[in-house]
Write an enzyme that holds these catalytic residues in place. Structure first.
Site, PDB file in Angstrom:
ATOM      1  N   ASP A  76       6.319 -30.583 -28.056  1.00  0.00           N
ATOM      2  CA  ASP A  76       6.284 -29.455 -27.119  1.00  0.00           C
ATOM      3  C   ASP A  76       4.835 -29.025 -26.972  1.00  0.00           C
ATOM      4  O   ASP A  76       4.225 -28.527 -27.916  1.00  0.00           O
ATOM      5  CB  ASP A  76       7.147 -28.299 -27.649  1.00  0.00           C
ATOM      6  CG  ASP A  76       7.204 -27.152 -26.649  1.00  0.00           C
ATOM      7  OD1 ASP A  76       6.493 -27.230 -25.615  1.00  0.00           O
ATOM      8  OD2 ASP A  76       7.947 -26.189 -26.906  1.00  0.00           O
ATOM      9  N   LEU A  77       4.291 -29.220 -25.805  1.00  0.00           N
ATOM     10  CA  LEU A  77       2.848 -29.011 -25.599  1.00  0.00           C
ATOM     11  C   LEU A  77       2.445 -27.539 -25.674  1.00  0.00           C
ATOM     12  O   LEU A  77       1.249 -27.231 -25.762  1.00  0.00           O
ATOM     13  CB  LEU A  77       2.427 -29.610 -24.260  1.00  0.00           C
ATOM     14  CG  LEU A  77       2.551 -31.139 -24.230  1.00  0.00           C
ATOM     15  CD1 LEU A  77       2.461 -31.654 -22.804  1.00  0.00           C
ATOM     16  CD2 LEU A  77       1.472 -31.774 -25.100  1.00  0.00           C
ATOM     17  N   ALA A 101       2.770 -31.912 -17.048  1.00  0.00           N
ATOM     18  CA  ALA A 101       2.284 -30.763 -16.269  1.00  0.00           C
ATOM     19  C   ALA A 101       3.444 -29.811 -16.031  1.00  0.00           C
ATOM     20  O   ALA A 101       4.613 -30.196 -16.181  1.00  0.00           O
ATOM     21  CB  ALA A 101       1.730 -31.219 -14.913  1.00  0.00           C
ATOM     22  N   THR A 113       5.159 -28.602 -13.145  1.00  0.00           N
ATOM     23  CA  THR A 113       5.136 -29.077 -11.753  1.00  0.00           C
ATOM     24  C   THR A 113       6.092 -28.327 -10.828  1.00  0.00           C
ATOM     25  O   THR A 113       6.181 -28.665  -9.653  1.00  0.00           O
ATOM     26  CB  THR A 113       5.488 -30.581 -11.697  1.00  0.00           C
ATOM     27  OG1 THR A 113       6.748 -30.746 -12.341  1.00  0.00           O
ATOM     28  CG2 THR A 113       4.434 -31.436 -12.365  1.00  0.00           C
ATOM     29  N   ASP A 147      -3.048 -32.814  -4.669  1.00  0.00           N
ATOM     30  CA  ASP A 147      -3.536 -32.445  -3.331  1.00  0.00           C
ATOM     31  C   ASP A 147      -3.382 -30.935  -3.082  1.00  0.00           C
ATOM     32  O   ASP A 147      -3.979 -30.402  -2.159  1.00  0.00           O
ATOM     33  CB  ASP A 147      -2.770 -33.236  -2.260  1.00  0.00           C
ATOM     34  CG  ASP A 147      -1.258 -33.111  -2.383  1.00  0.00           C
ATOM     35  OD1 ASP A 147      -0.773 -32.842  -3.495  1.00  0.00           O
ATOM     36  OD2 ASP A 147      -0.565 -33.270  -1.362  1.00  0.00           O
ATOM     37  N   TYR A 183       0.569 -22.956  -8.754  1.00  0.00           N
ATOM     38  CA  TYR A 183       0.533 -24.341  -9.250  1.00  0.00           C
ATOM     39  C   TYR A 183      -0.816 -24.985  -8.920  1.00  0.00           C
ATOM     40  O   TYR A 183      -1.480 -25.544  -9.800  1.00  0.00           O
ATOM     41  CB  TYR A 183       1.690 -25.132  -8.630  1.00  0.00           C
ATOM     42  CG  TYR A 183       1.581 -26.633  -8.823  1.00  0.00           C
ATOM     43  CD1 TYR A 183       1.801 -27.220 -10.062  1.00  0.00           C
ATOM     44  CD2 TYR A 183       1.250 -27.467  -7.743  1.00  0.00           C
ATOM     45  CE1 TYR A 183       1.681 -28.600 -10.233  1.00  0.00           C
ATOM     46  CE2 TYR A 183       1.142 -28.841  -7.906  1.00  0.00           C
ATOM     47  CZ  TYR A 183       1.352 -29.402  -9.143  1.00  0.00           C
ATOM     48  OH  TYR A 183       1.232 -30.760  -9.312  1.00  0.00           O
ATOM     49  N   TRP A 204       2.332 -36.191  -3.181  1.00  0.00           N
ATOM     50  CA  TRP A 204       3.692 -36.564  -2.742  1.00  0.00           C
ATOM     51  C   TRP A 204       4.229 -37.741  -3.579  1.00  0.00           C
ATOM     52  O   TRP A 204       4.668 -38.756  -3.038  1.00  0.00           O
ATOM     53  CB  TRP A 204       3.707 -36.932  -1.265  1.00  0.00           C
ATOM     54  CG  TRP A 204       3.475 -35.798  -0.315  1.00  0.00           C
ATOM     55  CD1 TRP A 204       2.874 -34.606  -0.553  1.00  0.00           C
ATOM     56  CD2 TRP A 204       3.838 -35.789   1.087  1.00  0.00           C
ATOM     57  NE1 TRP A 204       2.834 -33.854   0.595  1.00  0.00           N
ATOM     58  CE2 TRP A 204       3.416 -34.549   1.617  1.00  0.00           C
ATOM     59  CE3 TRP A 204       4.449 -36.701   1.941  1.00  0.00           C
ATOM     60  CZ2 TRP A 204       3.610 -34.199   2.956  1.00  0.00           C
ATOM     61  CZ3 TRP A 204       4.640 -36.358   3.268  1.00  0.00           C
ATOM     62  CH2 TRP A 204       4.234 -35.117   3.760  1.00  0.00           C
TER      63      TRP A 204
HETATM   64  N1  LIG Z   1       5.226 -35.121  -8.105  1.00  0.00           N
HETATM   65  C1  LIG Z   1       4.283 -34.933  -7.201  1.00  0.00           C
HETATM   66  O1  LIG Z   1       4.540 -34.921  -5.992  1.00  0.00           O
HETATM   67  C2  LIG Z   1       2.847 -34.768  -7.628  1.00  0.00           C
HETATM   68  C3  LIG Z   1       1.884 -34.582  -6.630  1.00  0.00           C
HETATM   69  C4  LIG Z   1       0.553 -34.429  -6.993  1.00  0.00           C
HETATM   70  C5  LIG Z   1       0.196 -34.456  -8.334  1.00  0.00           C
HETATM   71  N2  LIG Z   1       1.145 -34.603  -9.288  1.00  0.00           N
HETATM   72  C6  LIG Z   1       0.712 -34.613 -10.689  1.00  0.00           C
HETATM   73  O2  LIG Z   1       1.086 -35.852 -11.277  1.00  0.00           O
HETATM   74  C7  LIG Z   1       1.365 -35.668 -12.673  1.00  0.00           C
HETATM   75  C8  LIG Z   1       2.726 -36.224 -13.004  1.00  0.00           C
HETATM   76  O3  LIG Z   1       3.689 -35.479 -12.266  1.00  0.00           O
HETATM   77  P1  LIG Z   1       5.236 -35.869 -12.197  1.00  0.00           P
HETATM   78  O4  LIG Z   1       5.607 -35.907 -10.770  1.00  0.00           O
HETATM   79  O5  LIG Z   1       5.527 -37.038 -13.069  1.00  0.00           O
HETATM   80  O6  LIG Z   1       5.831 -34.514 -12.820  1.00  0.00           O
HETATM   81  P2  LIG Z   1       7.160 -34.267 -13.680  1.00  0.00           P
HETATM   82  O7  LIG Z   1       8.184 -35.281 -13.291  1.00  0.00           O
HETATM   83  O8  LIG Z   1       7.471 -32.824 -13.542  1.00  0.00           O
HETATM   84  O9  LIG Z   1       6.678 -34.606 -15.141  1.00  0.00           O
HETATM   85  C9  LIG Z   1       5.946 -33.684 -15.928  1.00  0.00           C
HETATM   86  C10 LIG Z   1       6.352 -33.907 -17.351  1.00  0.00           C
HETATM   87  O10 LIG Z   1       5.694 -32.916 -18.163  1.00  0.00           O
HETATM   88  C11 LIG Z   1       6.638 -32.496 -19.130  1.00  0.00           C
HETATM   89  N3  LIG Z   1       6.382 -31.184 -19.690  1.00  0.00           N
HETATM   90  C12 LIG Z   1       6.353 -29.987 -19.048  1.00  0.00           C
HETATM   91  N4  LIG Z   1       6.191 -28.994 -19.944  1.00  0.00           N
HETATM   92  C13 LIG Z   1       6.105 -29.582 -21.163  1.00  0.00           C
HETATM   93  C14 LIG Z   1       5.951 -29.092 -22.488  1.00  0.00           C
HETATM   94  N5  LIG Z   1       5.858 -27.782 -22.755  1.00  0.00           N
HETATM   95  N6  LIG Z   1       5.907 -29.996 -23.500  1.00  0.00           N
HETATM   96  C15 LIG Z   1       6.024 -31.313 -23.267  1.00  0.00           C
HETATM   97  N7  LIG Z   1       6.185 -31.836 -22.048  1.00  0.00           N
HETATM   98  C16 LIG Z   1       6.234 -30.978 -21.004  1.00  0.00           C
HETATM   99  C17 LIG Z   1       7.933 -32.459 -18.358  1.00  0.00           C
HETATM  100  O11 LIG Z   1       9.021 -32.403 -19.247  1.00  0.00           O
HETATM  101  P3  LIG Z   1      10.518 -32.047 -18.695  1.00  0.00           P
HETATM  102  O12 LIG Z   1      11.009 -33.342 -18.135  1.00  0.00           O
HETATM  103  O13 LIG Z   1      11.225 -31.597 -19.900  1.00  0.00           O
HETATM  104  O14 LIG Z   1      10.333 -30.994 -17.659  1.00  0.00           O
HETATM  105  C18 LIG Z   1       7.862 -33.759 -17.591  1.00  0.00           C
HETATM  106  O15 LIG Z   1       8.350 -34.832 -18.353  1.00  0.00           O
HETATM  107  C19 LIG Z   1       1.201 -34.163 -12.920  1.00  0.00           C
HETATM  108  O16 LIG Z   1      -0.100 -33.919 -13.385  1.00  0.00           O
HETATM  109  C20 LIG Z   1       1.348 -33.545 -11.544  1.00  0.00           C
HETATM  110  O17 LIG Z   1       0.682 -32.304 -11.433  1.00  0.00           O
HETATM  111  C21 LIG Z   1       2.466 -34.776  -8.966  1.00  0.00           C
END
Ligand SMILES: NC(=O)c1ccc[n+]([C@@H]2O[C@H](COP(=O)([O-])OP(=O)(O)OC[C@H]3O[C@@H](n4cnc5c(N)ncnc54)[C@H](OP(=O)(O)O)[C@@H]3O)[C@@H](O)[C@H]2O)c1
Length: 281
Positions: A24-25, A48, A50, A90, A113, A138
């Site tokens: 747990d971060l 993150a 998110t 973005d 965010y 996206w």
């Molecule tokens: N998705 C998009 O469209 C998008 C766009 C631009 C940038 N990004 C960036 O790309 C990266 C990856 O995003 P993603 O789409 O893979 O997001 P995601 O599916 O929401 O994954 C984020 C992960 O972080 C984990 N997390 C959150 N709080 C935590 C905590 N306290 N301790 C441990 N783990 C924790 C989440 O765990 P849970 O599964 O338990 O929630 C999840 O597994 C991020 O930096 C995001 O900001 C994403």
């Protein structure tokens, strides 16, 4: 991203993956301990906060996970002479530009965010060391409950889809982003620290080109492997203002990824080709 990275980074060497169940971060001491136990050459952070709308209600938690946690990872990486790869968004932009955003463009996030992710970028930059921040956009995967999965589900339940035409971005297949990350890290070995220290900074990395949510939706349905299950008949163009949400979203966020290509010799394919591959899985 975490799931995809788990697979694509595995061939590069010994890898330790920490999901939310293992670490747990919020517990910064446990994070520092985990890094010291592993003694990594490279840390890749796919975690993150998110939930864009929820972040408006929980700004402190968003800041903790999107600013403090990456900062601590960068600090620990630096102490261990390791490299740090991080993802940003973005949503650091306000979306008022009309041509693809470069790394030199002014940031101006419209929501908590985006603010928290920008603060994360800045905190990592201040730590220094061998850090690469990949700003993406996206991101979709057919495994998760993101936009592509939602469109496929809506098309099976609704005869009419109302989709916004005024949001334009660069759709990015999570697998392609993970593969580009792995290829970049492969090139950095055996001395990842030196390689990334020379290339320190922020890079844009999304699917090539830009598209509106409306046209993206049409492409998703065009490549649907089971089109016979669709009941959707009508597409209606809508505006973002028709769907009020707690967090404002930037309207135009196409990314110019030429800097990443120049520095690392790697690129993501056109968003539509990647979508076709993703849908053919
Ligand atoms: N998705 C998009 O469209 C998008 C766009 C631009 C940038 N990004 C960036 O790309 C990266 C990856 O995003 P993603 O789409 O893979 O997001 P995601 O599916 O929401 O994954 C984020 C992960 O972080 C984990 N997390 C959150 N709080 C935590 C905590 N306290 N301790 C441990 N783990 C924790 C989440 O765990 P849970 O599964 O338990 O929630 C999840 O597994 C991020 O930096 C995001 O900001 C994403």
């Amino acid at each position: 991203m975490g799931w995809e990275l788990n697979r694509t980074l595995a061939p590069l060497g010994e890898m330790y993956a920490f999901g939310p169940d293992e670490l747990d971060l919020i517990n910064i001491d446990a994070l520092v301990r985990a890094i010291h136990d592993v003694q990594p050459q490279v840390i890749v952070n796919a975690s993150a906060f998110t939930a864009v709308d929820q972040a408006e209600k929980e700004p402190d938690l968003a800041m903790l996970l999107n600013e403090k946690v990456p900062m601590v990872m960068a600090e620990e990486a630096r102490k261990l002479n390791a490299a740090f790869v991080h993802y940003s968004t973005d949503y650091v932009f306000d979306g008022t530009k009309t041509s693809a955003y470069t790394e030199e463009d002014r940031t101006n996030p419209l929501n908590v965010y985006g603010q928290s992710k920008l603060k994360g970028e800045q905190a990592i930059g201040q730590v220094g060391g061998a850090n690469v921040i990949l700003r993406t956009s996206w991101v979709y995967s057919l495994r998760g409950a993101g936009f592509v999965s939602k469109v496929l589900s809506w098309a099976r339940k609704q005869e009419t889809l109302k989709i916004v035409t005024d949001q334009v971005g660069s759709p990015t297949w999570a697998r392609m982003l993970a593969e580009a990350t792995a290829a970049m890290i492969a090139r950095s070995l055996p001395d990842a620290q030196a390689y990334f220290a020379e290339r320190n900074g922020v890079y844009h990395l999304g699917g090539a080109g830009g598209v509106s949510r409306f046209d993206f939706t049409r492409a998703i349905l065009e490549f649907d492997p089971r089109p016979q299950e669709q009941i959707v008949r009508n597409f209606e163009a809508a505006l973002t203002a028709d769907f009020p949400t707690p967090a404002l979203r930037p309207l135009f966020t196409e990314l110019d990824c030429s800097r990443f290509e120049r520095v690392f010799g790697l690129r993501l394919p056109d968003w539509k080709i990647a979508l076709q591959w993703a849908m053919g899985e």
